[in-house]
Motif scaffolding. Structure first.
Motif, PDB file in Angstrom:
ATOM      1  N   GLN A 141       0.853  -1.180   0.000  1.00 17.18           N
ATOM      2  CA  GLN A 141       0.000   0.000   0.000  1.00 17.18           C
ATOM      3  C   GLN A 141       0.890   1.231   0.000  1.00 17.18           C
ATOM      4  O   GLN A 141       1.865   1.286   0.750  1.00 17.18           O
ATOM      5  CB  GLN A 141      -0.900   0.006   1.232  1.00 17.18           C
ATOM      6  CG  GLN A 141      -1.844   1.203   1.312  1.00 17.18           C
ATOM      7  CD  GLN A 141      -2.697   1.178   2.559  1.00 17.18           C
ATOM      8  OE1 GLN A 141      -2.259   0.713   3.610  1.00 17.18           O
ATOM      9  NE2 GLN A 141      -3.915   1.664   2.460  1.00 17.18           N
ATOM     10  N   THR A 142       0.585   2.190  -0.850  1.00 10.67           N
ATOM     11  CA  THR A 142       1.416   3.399  -0.912  1.00 10.67           C
ATOM     12  C   THR A 142       0.563   4.633  -0.660  1.00 10.67           C
ATOM     13  O   THR A 142      -0.545   4.757  -1.188  1.00 10.67           O
ATOM     14  CB  THR A 142       2.102   3.534  -2.287  1.00 10.67           C
ATOM     15  OG1 THR A 142       1.104   3.620  -3.307  1.00 10.67           O
ATOM     16  CG2 THR A 142       2.997   2.337  -2.557  1.00 10.67           C
ATOM     17  N   GLU A 143       1.106   5.520   0.150  1.00  6.16           N
ATOM     18  CA  GLU A 143       0.467   6.804   0.426  1.00  6.16           C
ATOM     19  C   GLU A 143       1.529   7.889   0.325  1.00  6.16           C
ATOM     20  O   GLU A 143       2.584   7.785   0.948  1.00  6.16           O
ATOM     21  CB  GLU A 143      -0.151   6.819   1.821  1.00  6.16           C
ATOM     22  CG  GLU A 143      -1.357   5.911   1.986  1.00  6.16           C
ATOM     23  CD  GLU A 143      -1.956   6.034   3.369  1.00  6.16           C
ATOM     24  OE1 GLU A 143      -3.051   6.607   3.486  1.00  6.16           O
ATOM     25  OE2 GLU A 143      -1.321   5.583   4.330  1.00  6.16           O
ATOM     26  N   SER A 145       2.924  11.772   0.719  1.00  6.62           N
ATOM     27  CA  SER A 145       2.739  13.006   1.474  1.00  6.62           C
ATOM     28  C   SER A 145       2.468  14.167   0.534  1.00  6.62           C
ATOM     29  O   SER A 145       3.238  14.429  -0.397  1.00  6.62           O
ATOM     30  CB  SER A 145       3.990  13.312   2.309  1.00  6.62           C
ATOM     31  OG  SER A 145       3.915  14.587   2.890  1.00  6.62           O
ATOM     32  N   GLU A 146       1.369  14.865   0.759  1.00  5.16           N
ATOM     33  CA  GLU A 146       1.017  16.003  -0.085  1.00  5.16           C
ATOM     34  C   GLU A 146       1.922  17.208   0.169  1.00  5.16           C
ATOM     35  O   GLU A 146       2.028  18.096  -0.670  1.00  5.16           O
ATOM     36  CB  GLU A 146      -0.450  16.381   0.155  1.00  5.16           C
ATOM     37  CG  GLU A 146      -1.438  15.284  -0.252  1.00  5.16           C
ATOM     38  CD  GLU A 146      -2.872  15.680   0.020  1.00  5.16           C
ATOM     39  OE1 GLU A 146      -3.080  16.799   0.537  1.00  5.16           O
ATOM     40  OE2 GLU A 146      -3.768  14.883  -0.298  1.00  5.16           O
ATOM     41  N   ARG A 235       5.189   8.100   4.242  1.00  2.44           N
ATOM     42  CA  ARG A 235       4.557   8.942   3.226  1.00  2.44           C
ATOM     43  C   ARG A 235       5.589   9.790   2.475  1.00  2.44           C
ATOM     44  O   ARG A 235       5.482   9.992   1.265  1.00  2.44           O
ATOM     45  CB  ARG A 235       3.497   9.837   3.879  1.00  2.44           C
ATOM     46  CG  ARG A 235       2.277   9.057   4.369  1.00  2.44           C
ATOM     47  CD  ARG A 235       1.408   9.917   5.284  1.00  2.44           C
ATOM     48  NE  ARG A 235       0.864  11.058   4.578  1.00  2.44           N
ATOM     49  CZ  ARG A 235      -0.294  11.056   3.915  1.00  2.44           C
ATOM     50  NH1 ARG A 235      -1.017   9.957   3.880  1.00  2.44           N
ATOM     51  NH2 ARG A 235      -0.725  12.146   3.313  1.00  2.44           N
ATOM     52  N   HIS A 238       7.499   7.380   0.099  1.00  3.08           N
ATOM     53  CA  HIS A 238       6.732   7.081  -1.109  1.00  3.08           C
ATOM     54  C   HIS A 238       6.708   8.266  -2.061  1.00  3.08           C
ATOM     55  O   HIS A 238       6.722   8.090  -3.283  1.00  3.08           O
ATOM     56  CB  HIS A 238       5.310   6.674  -0.725  1.00  3.08           C
ATOM     57  CG  HIS A 238       5.239   5.319  -0.092  1.00  3.08           C
ATOM     58  ND1 HIS A 238       4.185   4.913   0.694  1.00  3.08           N
ATOM     59  CD2 HIS A 238       6.101   4.275  -0.113  1.00  3.08           C
ATOM     60  CE1 HIS A 238       4.403   3.688   1.123  1.00  3.08           C
ATOM     61  NE2 HIS A 238       5.558   3.288   0.638  1.00  3.08           N
ATOM     62  N   GLU A 262       6.565  -1.437  -4.347  1.00  5.07           N
ATOM     63  CA  GLU A 262       5.940  -0.119  -4.238  1.00  5.07           C
ATOM     64  C   GLU A 262       6.289   0.752  -5.430  1.00  5.07           C
ATOM     65  O   GLU A 262       5.472   1.548  -5.912  1.00  5.07           O
ATOM     66  CB  GLU A 262       6.376   0.552  -2.936  1.00  5.07           C
ATOM     67  CG  GLU A 262       5.792  -0.102  -1.695  1.00  5.07           C
ATOM     68  CD  GLU A 262       6.522   0.274  -0.424  1.00  5.07           C
ATOM     69  OE1 GLU A 262       6.059  -0.125   0.650  1.00  5.07           O
ATOM     70  OE2 GLU A 262       7.574   0.946  -0.502  1.00  5.07           O
ATOM     71  N   HIS A 266       4.020   3.118  -8.119  1.00  4.53           N
ATOM     72  CA  HIS A 266       4.224   4.546  -8.359  1.00  4.53           C
ATOM     73  C   HIS A 266       4.428   4.864  -9.848  1.00  4.53           C
ATOM     74  O   HIS A 266       4.270   6.010 -10.272  1.00  4.53           O
ATOM     75  CB  HIS A 266       5.444   5.043  -7.578  1.00  4.53           C
ATOM     76  CG  HIS A 266       5.203   5.136  -6.110  1.00  4.53           C
ATOM     77  ND1 HIS A 266       4.143   5.820  -5.580  1.00  4.53           N
ATOM     78  CD2 HIS A 266       5.901   4.638  -5.058  1.00  4.53           C
ATOM     79  CE1 HIS A 266       4.186   5.738  -4.246  1.00  4.53           C
ATOM     80  NE2 HIS A 266       5.231   5.025  -3.927  1.00  4.53           N
TER      81      HIS A 266
END
Length: 312
Positions: A141-143, A145-146, A235, A238, A262, A266
């Motif tokens: 699972q990848t999240e 950071s904004e 985060r 990633h 991962e 992406h």
């Protein structure tokens, strides 16, 4: 059911991330799962004492057959184990460790391997009932950071900010310890950087082995084109993986490289020069990861196996 879960929990490492993810799967089924760092215990007697405290634990789980699994040998409740990678790839070569891991595997209610290859290695080196070893690839699972800033990431890693958009940043994701062998790529990348200054290697990960970390830092400090980014949140990691040119791996012993999996999700740039071939490889890689490393399948497997600890 109240479970004790032992794992190596160095901050911001793959082991820690894996343990937290599996703990979440178990607790989503209504169980209580207490995650503890295996390094905090000196003996199996300490763990046995913890298990029996009121209210007592009813079962246990461990990642890594030797480092964590050996601590479960004296407990009186059923337990399961998850192969870490270095236990099967490296520790089995040491007879004293192999004998201990064999005892752990024989006593365990079940064992989980991240791949068929790891299962076959375990069957080859350890006396066991192979029917108790289940293959469950790691869920991915990848999240991102904004708030992640690529320019600031490069600056804080020691890179010059000139021609940032033209840089080919190769990202080596690993904690600084010998089994990850980050120095393996240093000389080659330094030579490549001298030929073309736009090619750079950034090593991102925590200082797991303090002594080896000092050695790595000393080498990198005097090597052109190689930089250390230090530990980052999952985060942020990633986000860097998504922005870099590509991710590389130099580990001499790998259970399953989550970072490489991962990377496919992406869909960052690849080393392939043919655009059509590159697009096909990335697309197929993403499909493979989604089909074989889904969180749903991983969750179902661990919930089902933990249920087996409830029955004598």
């Amino acid at each position: 059911m109240k479970l004790l879960f032992l794992a190596c929990l160095s901050p911001k490492t793959g082991n820690h991330t894996t343990a937290e993810r599996i703990r979440s799967h178990i607790e989503s089924a209504g169980h209580t799962c207490e995650l503890r760092d295996a390094a905090a215990f000196q003996s199996s007697a300490e763990v046995a004492s913890l298990i029996s405290r009121h209210p007592p634990f009813e079962g246990a789980l461990a990642i890594h057959l030797f480092r964590a699994g050996s601590l479960l040998l004296d407990i009186q409740v059923p337990f399961g184990v998850i192969f870490g990678g270095t236990d099967i790839n490296e520790d089995v070569k040491v007879e004293q460790k192999r004998v201990v891991m064999e005892r752990v595997l024989l006593k365990a209610r079940f064992a989980v391997a991240f791949s068929d290859k790891l299962k076959e290695e375990a069957k080859l080196f350890l006396l066991s009932h192979s029917c108790k070893i289940y293959v469950q690839p790691q869920g991915i699972q990848t999240e991102v950071s904004e708030k992640f800033c690529w320019t600031e990431f490069l600056r804080s890693s020691g890179l010059s900010l000139e021609r940032t958009d033209e840089l080919r940043v190769f990202l080596l994701v690993c904690g600084l310890r010998r089994v990850k062998d980050p120095l393996y790529l240093v000389d080659v990348f330094s030579e490549w950087h001298r030929e073309n200054p736009l090619n750079v290697l950034v090593v991102i990960g925590p200082r797991v082995d303090p002594v080896f970390s000092v050695e790595v830092e000393a080498v990198v400090k005097k090597t052109a084109g190689v930089f250390l980014a230090g530990a980052r949140s999952q985060r942020e990691l990633h986000a860097a993986m998504k922005r870099c040119f590509t991710v590389v791996n130099s580990s001499v012993s790998e259970g399953m490289s989550a970072a490489i999996l991962e990377e496919f999700l992406h869909q960052s740039q690849r080393l392939l020069s043919d655009p059509e071939l590159r697009e096909r490889v990335v697309r197929n890689g993403k499909v493979y990861v989604e089909e074989h490393h889904g969180l749903g399948q991983e969750r179902d497997t661990y919930q089902r196996l933990v249920d087996t600890l409830l029955f004598a």
